[in-house]
Scaffold this motif. Structure first.
Motif, mmCIF file in Angstrom:
data_model
loop_
_atom_site.group_PDB
_atom_site.id
_atom_site.type_symbol
_atom_site.label_atom_id
_atom_site.label_comp_id
_atom_site.label_asym_id
_atom_site.label_seq_id
_atom_site.Cartn_x
_atom_site.Cartn_y
_atom_site.Cartn_z
ATOM 1 N N ALA A 22 42.561 33.215 31.241
ATOM 2 C CA ALA A 22 41.162 32.830 31.441
ATOM 3 C C ALA A 22 40.920 32.323 32.861
ATOM 4 C CB ALA A 22 40.765 31.768 30.426
ATOM 5 N N ARG A 23 41.879 31.599 33.405
ATOM 6 C CA ARG A 23 41.717 31.060 34.758
ATOM 7 C C ARG A 23 41.617 32.185 35.786
ATOM 8 N NH1 ARG A 23 44.972 26.027 37.290
ATOM 9 N NH2 ARG A 23 44.298 26.224 39.447
ATOM 10 N N SER A 24 42.497 33.173 35.682
ATOM 11 C CA SER A 24 42.472 34.287 36.613
ATOM 12 C C SER A 24 41.207 35.116 36.446
ATOM 13 C CB SER A 24 43.707 35.164 36.409
ATOM 14 O OG SER A 24 43.685 36.272 37.279
ATOM 15 N N ARG A 25 40.789 35.331 35.207
ATOM 16 C CA ARG A 25 39.575 36.102 34.970
ATOM 17 C C ARG A 25 38.365 35.412 35.591
ATOM 18 N NH1 ARG A 25 39.838 38.699 28.912
ATOM 19 N NH2 ARG A 25 37.679 39.171 29.478
ATOM 20 N N ALA A 26 38.294 34.093 35.462
ATOM 21 C CA ALA A 26 37.188 33.353 36.059
ATOM 22 C C ALA A 26 37.220 33.431 37.582
ATOM 23 C CB ALA A 26 37.232 31.893 35.607
ATOM 24 N N ALA A 27 38.423 33.373 38.155
ATOM 25 C CA ALA A 27 38.556 33.446 39.612
ATOM 26 C C ALA A 27 38.126 34.817 40.133
ATOM 27 C CB ALA A 27 39.994 33.151 40.017
ATOM 28 N N ILE A 28 38.492 35.873 39.424
ATOM 29 C CA ILE A 28 38.090 37.222 39.835
ATOM 30 C C ILE A 28 36.580 37.378 39.758
ATOM 31 C CG2 ILE A 28 38.216 39.672 39.236
ATOM 32 C CD1 ILE A 28 41.119 39.147 38.327
ATOM 33 N N ALA A 29 36.000 36.902 38.670
ATOM 34 C CA ALA A 29 34.543 36.978 38.529
ATOM 35 C C ALA A 29 33.844 36.184 39.627
ATOM 36 C CB ALA A 29 34.132 36.478 37.155
ATOM 37 N N SER A 30 34.446 35.066 40.044
ATOM 38 C CA SER A 30 33.805 34.203 41.041
ATOM 39 C C SER A 30 33.737 34.850 42.415
ATOM 40 C CB SER A 30 34.538 32.861 41.135
ATOM 41 O OG SER A 30 35.771 32.985 41.827
ATOM 42 N N VAL A 31 34.618 35.824 42.694
ATOM 43 C CA VAL A 31 34.567 36.515 43.987
ATOM 44 C C VAL A 31 33.886 37.878 43.872
ATOM 45 C CG1 VAL A 31 36.560 35.318 44.955
ATOM 46 C CG2 VAL A 31 36.916 37.465 43.705
ATOM 47 N N GLY A 32 33.200 38.095 42.760
ATOM 48 C CA GLY A 32 32.372 39.293 42.647
ATOM 49 C C GLY A 32 32.905 40.414 41.797
ATOM 50 N N GLY A 33 34.089 40.242 41.204
ATOM 51 C CA GLY A 33 34.619 41.295 40.345
ATOM 52 C C GLY A 33 33.779 41.461 39.085
ATOM 53 N N ARG A 34 33.417 42.684 38.765
ATOM 54 C CA ARG A 34 32.634 42.969 37.561
ATOM 55 C C ARG A 34 33.567 43.414 36.439
ATOM 56 N NH1 ARG A 34 26.684 45.467 38.759
ATOM 57 N NH2 ARG A 34 26.111 44.065 40.488
ATOM 58 N N VAL A 74 40.207 44.377 33.188
ATOM 59 C CA VAL A 74 39.938 45.178 34.380
ATOM 60 C C VAL A 74 38.601 44.782 34.994
ATOM 61 C CG1 VAL A 74 39.655 47.518 35.279
ATOM 62 C CG2 VAL A 74 41.223 47.087 33.368
ATOM 63 N N PHE A 75 38.623 44.553 36.300
ATOM 64 C CA PHE A 75 37.421 44.237 37.069
ATOM 65 C C PHE A 75 37.334 45.212 38.248
ATOM 66 C CE2 PHE A 75 38.713 40.452 34.905
ATOM 67 C CZ PHE A 75 37.575 39.709 34.653
ATOM 68 N N SER A 76 36.148 45.356 38.803
ATOM 69 C CA SER A 76 36.001 46.205 39.980
ATOM 70 C C SER A 76 34.844 45.740 40.844
ATOM 71 C CB SER A 76 35.771 47.666 39.578
ATOM 72 O OG SER A 76 34.478 47.816 38.998
ATOM 73 N N ILE A 77 34.873 46.188 42.081
ATOM 74 C CA ILE A 77 33.756 46.064 43.015
ATOM 75 C C ILE A 77 33.557 47.451 43.618
ATOM 76 C CG2 ILE A 77 32.889 44.979 45.119
ATOM 77 C CD1 ILE A 77 34.878 42.667 44.506
ATOM 78 N N LEU A 78 32.326 47.909 43.700
ATOM 79 C CA LEU A 78 32.016 49.226 44.240
ATOM 80 C C LEU A 78 31.451 49.117 45.653
ATOM 81 C CD1 LEU A 78 30.317 50.954 41.156
ATOM 82 C CD2 LEU A 78 32.757 50.821 41.744
ATOM 83 N N ASP A 79 31.567 50.209 46.394
ATOM 84 C CA ASP A 79 31.036 50.226 47.757
ATOM 85 C C ASP A 79 29.536 49.950 47.785
ATOM 86 O OD1 ASP A 79 30.459 52.650 46.510
ATOM 87 O OD2 ASP A 79 30.969 53.882 48.240
ATOM 88 N N THR A 80 28.819 50.379 46.747
ATOM 89 C CA THR A 80 27.374 50.137 46.688
ATOM 90 C C THR A 80 27.038 48.675 46.431
ATOM 91 O OG1 THR A 80 27.466 50.813 44.361
ATOM 92 C CG2 THR A 80 26.808 52.491 45.971
ATOM 93 N N GLU A 81 28.019 47.914 45.915
ATOM 94 C CA GLU A 81 27.822 46.493 45.644
ATOM 95 C C GLU A 81 28.215 45.599 46.820
ATOM 96 O OE1 GLU A 81 28.780 47.115 40.881
ATOM 97 O OE2 GLU A 81 30.326 46.336 42.239
ATOM 98 N N TRP A 82 29.062 46.113 47.695
ATOM 99 C CA TRP A 82 29.596 45.308 48.785
ATOM 100 C C TRP A 82 28.519 44.757 49.733
ATOM 101 C CZ3 TRP A 82 32.960 42.076 50.116
ATOM 102 C CH2 TRP A 82 33.261 41.799 51.451
ATOM 103 N N PRO A 83 27.488 45.529 50.120
ATOM 104 C CA PRO A 83 26.485 44.957 51.029
ATOM 105 C C PRO A 83 25.796 43.708 50.488
ATOM 106 C CG PRO A 83 26.296 47.341 50.987
ATOM 107 C CD PRO A 83 27.251 46.970 49.885
ATOM 108 N N ASP A 84 25.634 43.599 49.176
ATOM 109 C CA ASP A 84 25.056 42.388 48.587
ATOM 110 C C ASP A 84 26.104 41.297 48.376
ATOM 111 O OD1 ASP A 84 22.451 43.377 48.440
ATOM 112 O OD2 ASP A 84 22.810 44.307 46.485
ATOM 113 N N LEU A 85 27.318 41.708 48.025
ATOM 114 C CA LEU A 85 28.370 40.723 47.758
ATOM 115 C C LEU A 85 28.855 40.043 49.028
ATOM 116 C CD1 LEU A 85 30.404 39.324 45.906
ATOM 117 C CD2 LEU A 85 31.886 41.349 46.135
#
Length: 214
Positions: free
Chosen positions: A146-158, A183-194
């Protein structure tokens, strides 16, 4: 030109990411024993295993599967953890990189919550999207962590879902077993906002941080 997975030095205000090497052994051996309470589901060596750990990561590097980093705390100049690019994937029928994973990440207990993890992820994401021009960055963790999942979400991982019995478990007592991976991801289309959101987070939470110069 054929893509070769490498770990270029990535410089921030709180952390410098530099290619992992045996020169980091002493610092990492100290770092891993400071507080191991957050390592329940993560592959983190003990002090006497650090050289073997580095050898294993350099072996994956030699196979072109992984680009391992030492995370250097700028204020002390010491290695306080490790992270990696790995599992490069390519556009069909080309040698152009389409996706990369950020993983094998850990920090010494005292370095957690200091901004080092957020800045390291920022630097890795920025290089992947803006230099390598990938379409996707992956992040995975044990589904129970849970700790790692929260950390990934906090930096923008979906969050995309859980792959059942997907990869090796690192949990104590689970040698030879497979874990479920979130599994989490960030897409190139999301990076300009993130990107500006991560910059703002670093500025607001960690005094003196600025990437306004690029």
């Amino acid at each position: 030109m054929t893509f070769v997975l490498q770990a270029p030095v990535l410089e921030g205000r709180r952390v410098r990411l530099e290619p992992l090497d045996h020169r980091h052994t002493a610092d990492l051996a100290e770092a891993v024993e400071q507080d191991r309470s957050s390592y329940e589901f993560t592959w983190v060596p003990t002090a006497d295993e650090v050289d073997v750990y580095i050898d294993a990561q350099l072996g994956r590097k030699a196979e072109g599967k992984l680009a391992p980093y030492a995370q250097i705390e700028v204020s002390s100049g010491k290695a306080v953890g490790s992270t990696s690019y790995w599992d490069p994937r390519f556009w069909p029928d080309t040698d152009r990189l389409s996706a990369i994973e950020v993983g094998f990440s850990w920090l010494a207990g005292p370095a957690q919550g200091t901004g080092i993890n957020t800045e390291a992820k920022f630097l890795l994401f920025r290089h992947a999207f803006e230099v390598w021009q990938v379409a996707r960055v992956d992040l995975k963790t044990d589904a129970r962590n849970a700790r790692s999942r929260a950390a990934i979400a906090s930096v923008g991982g979906r969050f995309e879902g859980v792959l059942r019995k997907y990869s090796k478990s690192w949990a104590p007592g689970e040698d030879g077993l497979l874990r479920d991976s979130a599994v989490f991801s960030i897409l190139d289309t999301e990076w300009p906002d993130l990107k500006p959101r991560l910059e703002s987070r670093l500025v607001s939470r960690y005094f003196g941080y600025s990437h306004t110069s690029g």
